[in-house]
Write a protein that holds these residues in place. Structure first.
Motif, PDB file in Angstrom:
ATOM      1  N   LEU A  82     -56.432 -12.965  20.180  1.00 32.62           N
ATOM      2  CA  LEU A  82     -57.463 -11.994  19.510  1.00 32.62           C
ATOM      3  C   LEU A  82     -58.746 -12.896  19.019  1.00 32.62           C
ATOM      4  O   LEU A  82     -59.473 -12.225  19.086  1.00 32.62           O
ATOM      5  N   GLY A  83     -58.187 -14.116  18.763  1.00 32.14           N
ATOM      6  CA  GLY A  83     -59.686 -14.846  18.544  1.00 32.14           C
ATOM      7  C   GLY A  83     -60.677 -15.116  19.546  1.00 32.14           C
ATOM      8  O   GLY A  83     -61.820 -15.198  19.308  1.00 32.14           O
ATOM      9  N   ARG A  84     -59.961 -15.156  20.977  1.00 28.69           N
ATOM     10  CA  ARG A  84     -60.976 -15.460  21.946  1.00 28.69           C
ATOM     11  C   ARG A  84     -61.605 -14.162  22.155  1.00 28.69           C
ATOM     12  O   ARG A  84     -62.878 -14.055  22.661  1.00 28.69           O
ATOM     13  N   SER A  85     -61.067 -12.766  21.788  1.00 33.57           N
ATOM     14  CA  SER A  85     -62.071 -11.558  22.027  1.00 33.57           C
ATOM     15  C   SER A  85     -62.747 -11.171  20.935  1.00 33.57           C
ATOM     16  O   SER A  85     -63.377 -10.094  20.794  1.00 33.57           O
ATOM     17  N   CYS A  86     -62.671 -11.803  19.721  1.00 37.47           N
ATOM     18  CA  CYS A  86     -63.447 -11.619  18.621  1.00 37.47           C
ATOM     19  C   CYS A  86     -64.664 -12.508  18.266  1.00 37.47           C
ATOM     20  O   CYS A  86     -64.728 -13.691  18.522  1.00 37.47           O
ATOM     21  N   ALA A  87     -65.958 -11.862  18.236  1.00 42.85           N
ATOM     22  CA  ALA A  87     -67.176 -12.638  18.126  1.00 42.85           C
ATOM     23  C   ALA A  87     -67.613 -12.415  16.852  1.00 42.85           C
ATOM     24  O   ALA A  87     -68.668 -13.198  16.492  1.00 42.85           O
ATOM     25  N   ASN A  88     -67.258 -11.565  16.099  1.00 45.60           N
ATOM     26  CA  ASN A  88     -67.821 -11.402  14.582  1.00 45.60           C
ATOM     27  C   ASN A  88     -67.554 -12.315  13.761  1.00 45.60           C
ATOM     28  O   ASN A  88     -66.265 -12.905  13.715  1.00 45.60           O
ATOM     29  N   THR A  89     -68.270 -12.781  12.948  1.00 42.71           N
ATOM     30  CA  THR A  89     -67.883 -13.887  11.838  1.00 42.71           C
ATOM     31  C   THR A  89     -66.728 -13.476  11.106  1.00 42.71           C
ATOM     32  O   THR A  89     -65.845 -14.295  10.552  1.00 42.71           O
ATOM     33  N   GLY A  90     -67.007 -12.291  10.460  1.00 44.91           N
ATOM     34  CA  GLY A  90     -65.951 -11.852   9.484  1.00 44.91           C
ATOM     35  C   GLY A  90     -64.447 -11.862  10.109  1.00 44.91           C
ATOM     36  O   GLY A  90     -63.562 -12.218   9.575  1.00 44.91           O
ATOM     37  N   CYS A  91     -64.465 -11.352  11.407  1.00 42.42           N
ATOM     38  CA  CYS A  91     -63.224 -11.261  12.147  1.00 42.42           C
ATOM     39  C   CYS A  91     -62.741 -12.607  12.258  1.00 42.42           C
ATOM     40  O   CYS A  91     -61.498 -12.839  12.223  1.00 42.42           O
ATOM     41  N   LYS A  92     -63.577 -13.718  12.733  1.00 41.94           N
ATOM     42  CA  LYS A  92     -63.126 -15.071  12.900  1.00 41.94           C
ATOM     43  C   LYS A  92     -62.433 -15.674  11.587  1.00 41.94           C
ATOM     44  O   LYS A  92     -61.629 -16.436  11.638  1.00 41.94           O
ATOM     45  N   GLU A  93     -63.110 -15.258  10.532  1.00 44.47           N
ATOM     46  CA  GLU A  93     -62.602 -15.726   9.156  1.00 44.47           C
ATOM     47  C   GLU A  93     -61.374 -15.167   9.015  1.00 44.47           C
ATOM     48  O   GLU A  93     -60.266 -15.837   8.646  1.00 44.47           O
ATOM     49  N   MET A  94     -61.018 -14.002   9.271  1.00 45.92           N
ATOM     50  CA  MET A  94     -59.832 -13.083   8.972  1.00 45.92           C
ATOM     51  C   MET A  94     -58.874 -13.717   9.828  1.00 45.92           C
ATOM     52  O   MET A  94     -57.516 -13.860   9.358  1.00 45.92           O
TER      53      MET A  94
END
Length: 175
Positions: A82-94
């Motif tokens: 999921l981390g590889r497909s997530c570009a959003n900063t909020g998503c990465k923090e989550m």
């Protein structure tokens, strides 16, 4: 229940776990003897199957721990994907927060496993302590019983010797 003594008042003479509670004085010895016999039989039966039960429980514990570790590994892998497909900063923090929570959960599982083993050991120690107390009480009762019988035997010897002396004295006086 079968195997449980009941005193003259009609109340059970056993407490939790089948060990004697404070029964009435008139039925204490038979109750303690029954508890001791029950305990001795239980020990013999337990010793017969102990090694097999230990192995079964070890395998069950190991399988449960492996299952938990496998589930945690799958969660970590899913978070990584999921981390590889997530570009959003909020998503990465989550995702970082979820990874941290997963690490905390993994440590909590380790502590819970350790605490469960310690609790099992303490429960076993409590059972052995109760069993030892039954054995000690049984031995003390046997000692008291032996002392009573020994005192009675000594009294009988004294009476027999006294009667023998009285007969000898009567025979001497009769002659």
């Amino acid at each position: 229940h079968a195997g449980r003594s009941v005193c003259a008042s009609g109340t059970a003479a056993h407490g939790p776990g089948g060990f004697p509670s404070a029964p009435c004085p008139t039925c204490r010895l038979p109750t303690l003897q029954a508890a001791f016999a029950h305990l001795a039989l239980a020990f013999r039966c337990d010793m017969f199957t102990l090694q097999q039960r230990v192995e079964v429980e070890k395998r069950a514990r190991d399988a449960a721990e492996e299952n938990i570790q496998e589930e945690l590994a799958q969660c970590r892998a899913a978070l990584e994907r999921l981390g590889r497909s997530c570009a959003n900063t909020g998503c990465k923090e989550m995702l970082e927060l979820l990874q941290h929570n997963l690490a905390v959960l993994s440590a909590a599982v380790e502590r819970a496993t350790s605490a469960a083993e310690k609790l099992g050991a303490v429960h076993q120690e409590a059972r052995m302590s109760r069993a030892a107390e039954v054995m000690v009480q049984h031995v003390e009762n046997l000692k008291r019983h032996h002392m009573r019988e020994h005192a009675e035997l000594e009294e009988m010897k004294r009476l027999i010797q006294q009667n023998s002396r009285n007969r000898q004295l009567a025979e001497i006086q009769g002659e």
